[in-house]
Enzyme design. Structure first.
Site, mmCIF file in Angstrom:
data_model
loop_
_atom_site.group_PDB
_atom_site.id
_atom_site.type_symbol
_atom_site.label_atom_id
_atom_site.label_comp_id
_atom_site.label_asym_id
_atom_site.label_seq_id
_atom_site.Cartn_x
_atom_site.Cartn_y
_atom_site.Cartn_z
ATOM 1 N N LYS A 72 56.386 -24.922 -71.206
ATOM 2 C CA LYS A 72 55.817 -25.289 -72.513
ATOM 3 C C LYS A 72 56.856 -25.929 -73.434
ATOM 4 O O LYS A 72 56.504 -26.770 -74.252
ATOM 5 C CB LYS A 72 55.158 -24.079 -73.173
ATOM 6 C CG LYS A 72 56.145 -23.019 -73.619
ATOM 7 C CD LYS A 72 55.422 -21.839 -74.264
ATOM 8 C CE LYS A 72 56.452 -20.873 -74.793
ATOM 9 N NZ LYS A 72 56.044 -19.481 -74.736
ATOM 10 N N ARG A 89 52.859 -8.973 -81.015
ATOM 11 C CA ARG A 89 52.127 -10.211 -80.818
ATOM 12 C C ARG A 89 50.929 -9.798 -79.978
ATOM 13 O O ARG A 89 50.298 -8.796 -80.308
ATOM 14 C CB ARG A 89 53.013 -11.280 -80.154
ATOM 15 C CG ARG A 89 52.471 -12.686 -80.436
ATOM 16 C CD ARG A 89 53.348 -13.795 -79.853
ATOM 17 N NE ARG A 89 53.102 -13.972 -78.412
ATOM 18 C CZ ARG A 89 53.690 -14.928 -77.687
ATOM 19 N NH1 ARG A 89 54.542 -15.772 -78.263
ATOM 20 N NH2 ARG A 89 53.431 -15.049 -76.404
HETATM 21 C C1 PLP Z 1 56.990 -18.748 -74.065
HETATM 22 C C2 PLP Z 1 56.654 -17.598 -73.276
HETATM 23 C C3 PLP Z 1 57.513 -17.180 -72.247
HETATM 24 C C4 PLP Z 1 58.843 -17.853 -71.961
HETATM 25 O O1 PLP Z 1 59.797 -17.542 -72.928
HETATM 26 P P1 PLP Z 1 61.324 -18.014 -72.797
HETATM 27 O O2 PLP Z 1 62.023 -17.305 -73.859
HETATM 28 O O3 PLP Z 1 61.317 -19.486 -72.967
HETATM 29 O O4 PLP Z 1 61.800 -17.635 -71.430
HETATM 30 C C5 PLP Z 1 57.095 -16.117 -71.476
HETATM 31 N N1 PLP Z 1 55.925 -15.473 -71.710
HETATM 32 C C6 PLP Z 1 55.085 -15.840 -72.692
HETATM 33 C C7 PLP Z 1 53.826 -15.096 -72.914
HETATM 34 C C8 PLP Z 1 55.422 -16.924 -73.507
HETATM 35 O O5 PLP Z 1 54.583 -17.280 -74.481
#
Ligand code: PLP
Length: 608
Positions: A36, A131
């Site tokens: 993402k 969250r």
């Molecule tokens: C963005 C996200 C991740 C990845 O997080 P990083 O810190 O980039 O490794 C993992 N799980 C969820 C639910 C996320 O939204």
């Protein structure tokens, strides 16, 4: 180059993925690579897959569509719950989704059941970050309700930490997750594929040896994309490489000015009342990037001695008094970005994204292998193709045992019809991690016809190449539509036009060539075909060219334009292989001779 640009080093991303995957594998953990931060760029996803991630994880449907459109068939995880209205898209496009609300799960189940499928879900548990997630007390009752639904399967549980509440993963909270997993397995009598212990931030526990056993999945973005710069703030994970993505912009003004604005102060363009200390006169530079492009607070100049002062929507002010070497108008300045800055730069449509390879493109040297079907072989022999290549200092090697191209060897495939492209490309794809395609043809060949044996016909060659005829294309994921260019198109059925519109293929029709000139078109084509690839394949059908007296080419590119295109390709140096079709005895001899001379141009024949 003009304007802000993000350069993405795919080599670093691949190596970071490999490092994370290998370390996790030692603890029995499978990694999903989170794309993402890069807007689901297919080239980035492929780099992660080459690095060994078990699947990809994305939070946005547009990005997931982008990945699927480009032929990526790896498992994809949706990182957040969809709105109820998108339930159908979830079932269709992803292999597993994170869920925390019964109403949405129920709708997904209903739709999946109607479609005759079972959709995998990962139940999110809130362990304190506040969250998403089911509160632990509600977990078992929720599981029981879900077990009554036929269209979904609880494939795992997971948690998300360090996002909203800035709660760190610890042996304690992740230990709770594992305990919840066992409890669900025991009381509900199901077995869970995934116990997903968070994101990059959980890697710290893994390195410390305190990650509870039982965690078997992590969803990792930052550590792969940024080398863990933010995750491992205190003690960096040394094997990871930072700076896979850099922002660059042009310096458009450099002047000595006072450090304090002059006149009566009010509000800036964003409604703030800024304060400026008085450091006397300073040398200031302006770069053409601003708040419309990036989160300015997340930028660190890579240029020694340069400092960011602030920005408006399109201007970034820097103090370059102490810059070494000095900054001048016309320079490109580069910045390191934090995760927030990267996210905004990647989503700004004003910022150009340029995937690059750390690894150099292997220069393809003077060795060529010729592969021809029977009809074409006779034509090549008659026209002395081998001898002509030798006269250009090529070593012509036999096909036979050289199924793989050693570095420096090119391949020329010749066939009596367009189907020659199929085997030619399949062979090239075997040898490269990613390849582009530049195709000169009057026809789109994007039909769906098959011959009696179920194989592609001349009319469906490109469909077959792009994997549009099967669920999963044979040439994926090395060949992505984003790296495919069609030049000289004159005929496409309405159905083919629709396929083209939906795909990410770039098309230059005869009208485009007339409007912008062959030079411009080929320069753009080479850029597209080499973006993030190891080089490209050229496919040529003589019908693309108007050869005087030959009806099949009428309305096509001129002979001179064709030579010009091929000469540019030879000069650019990225061609790995080429196929040429319609070389048969039934074709007018002048056409065959001319066709072969185009091939010679592509292999570097010059007038002088
Ligand atoms: C963005 C996200 C991740 C990845 O997080 P990083 O810190 O980039 O490794 C993992 N799980 C969820 C639910 C996320 O939204």
């Amino acid at each position: 180059m003009s304007g802000p640009e993000v350069a993405i080093d795919l080599g670093r991303i691949e190596r970071n993925a490999r490092t994370v995957v290998a370390r996790c594998a030692e603890a029995g953990i499978k990694v999903f690579g989170v794309t993402k931060g890069m807007c689901g760029m297919p080239q980035v996803a492929r780099a992660m897959l080459r690095g060994g991630v078990a699947g990809l994880a994305e939070s946005r449907f547009q990005n997931i569509r982008r990945l699927r459109d480009s032929g990526i068939a790896a498992p994809i995880m949706l990182l957040r719950s969809p709105p109820i209205s998108r339930a159908e898209e979830v079932v269709r496009s992803v292999d597993i989704s994170l869920q925390s609300e019964l109403a949405i799960i129920r709708e997904i189940s209903r739709i999946a059941e109607r479609m005759g499928r079972v959709h995998d879900i990962m139940l999110m548990v809130d362990l304190g970050d506040l969250r998403e997630g089911i509160w632990p007390n509600d977990l078992l009752p929720t599981v029981e309700r879900i077990l009554e639904m036929k269209g979904v399967r609880i494939a795992g549980i997971g948690t998300n930490l360090g996002c909203f509440g800035a709660i760190m993963p610890t042996p304690d909270n992740l230990g709770q997750l594992v305990a919840h997993a066992y409890k669900i397995e025991r009381l509900a009598g199901i077995s869970l594929d995934y116990v997903s212990g968070g994101a990059s931030s959980s890697l710290q526990l893994l390195l410390d040896g305190t990650l509870p056993s039982g965690i078997n999945n992590l969803r990792v973005g930052e550590a792969i994309l940024q080398g863990g710069v933010e995750t491992f703030r205190e003690t960096p994970w040394k094997e990871l490489e930072a700076d896979a993505c850099r922002l660059t912009a042009d310096v458009i003004e450099v002047k000595m000015k006072p450090s304090r604005p002059i006149g009566q102060s009010g509000y800036d363009a964003f409604g703030n009342q800024p304060y400026f200390p008085d450091d006397g006169d300073r040398l200031r530079a302006i770069a053409n990037v601003g708040r419309e492009d990036v989160m300015v607070e997340g930028l660190t100049p890579i240029h020694k001695g340069a400092r960011v002062l602030g920005a408006s929507s399109d201007h970034l002010m820097m103090d370059v008094t102490d810059a070494d070497p000095p900054v001048r108008v016309g320079d490109r300045v580069a910045f390191r970005m934090n995760y927030g800055a990267m996210l905004l730069a990647m989503t700004s449509e004003y910022v150009e994204k340029v995937p690059l390879h750390g690894v150099e493109i292997t220069p393809r040297g003077k060795m060529v292998q010729i592969v021809a079907d029977r009809g074409a072989a006779a034509m090549l022999a008659r026209l002395d193709a081998g001898a002509r290549l030798e006269a250009m200092d090529y070593d012509v090697v036999e096909p036979g045992d050289a199924a793989r191209l050693p570095a420096g060897l090119m391949r020329l495939s010749a066939g009596t019809d367009r189907r020659v492209a199929l085997e030619a490309l399949a062979a090239t794809v075997e040898e490269t991690h990613s390849v582009g395609l530049i195709r000169f043809d009057s026809r789109a060949s994007l039909g769906s016809e098959r011959d009696a044996g179920g194989a592609a016909t001349e009319n469906s060659v490109l469909s077959q190449v792009l994997g549009l005829m099967d669920e999963q294309g044979p040439l994926q994921p090395q060949l992505s539509p984003e790296n495919v260019v069609l030049i000289g198109l004159r005929e496409a059925s309405p159905a083919e036009a629709a396929v083209l519109k939906q795909s990410r293929i770039t098309v230059f029709t005869m009208a485009d060539i007339d409007a912008s000139g062959m030079r411009q078109v080929v320069r753009e084509a080479i850029r597209i075909a080499t973006t993030g690839t190891a080089g490209f394949h050229v496919s040529y059908s003589p019908t693309a060219t108007e050869i005087p007296g030959w009806a099949d080419g009428s309305g096509g590119m001129t002979v001179r334009e064709t030579h010009q295109a091929m000469e540019m390709i030879a000069l650019a140096g990225g061609m790995i292989s080429m196929d040429v079709s319609a070389l048969s005895a039934t074709l007018d001899e002048r056409v065959t001779a001319e066709t072969l001379s185009f091939v010679m141009s592509a292999f570097g024949k010059r007038i002088l």
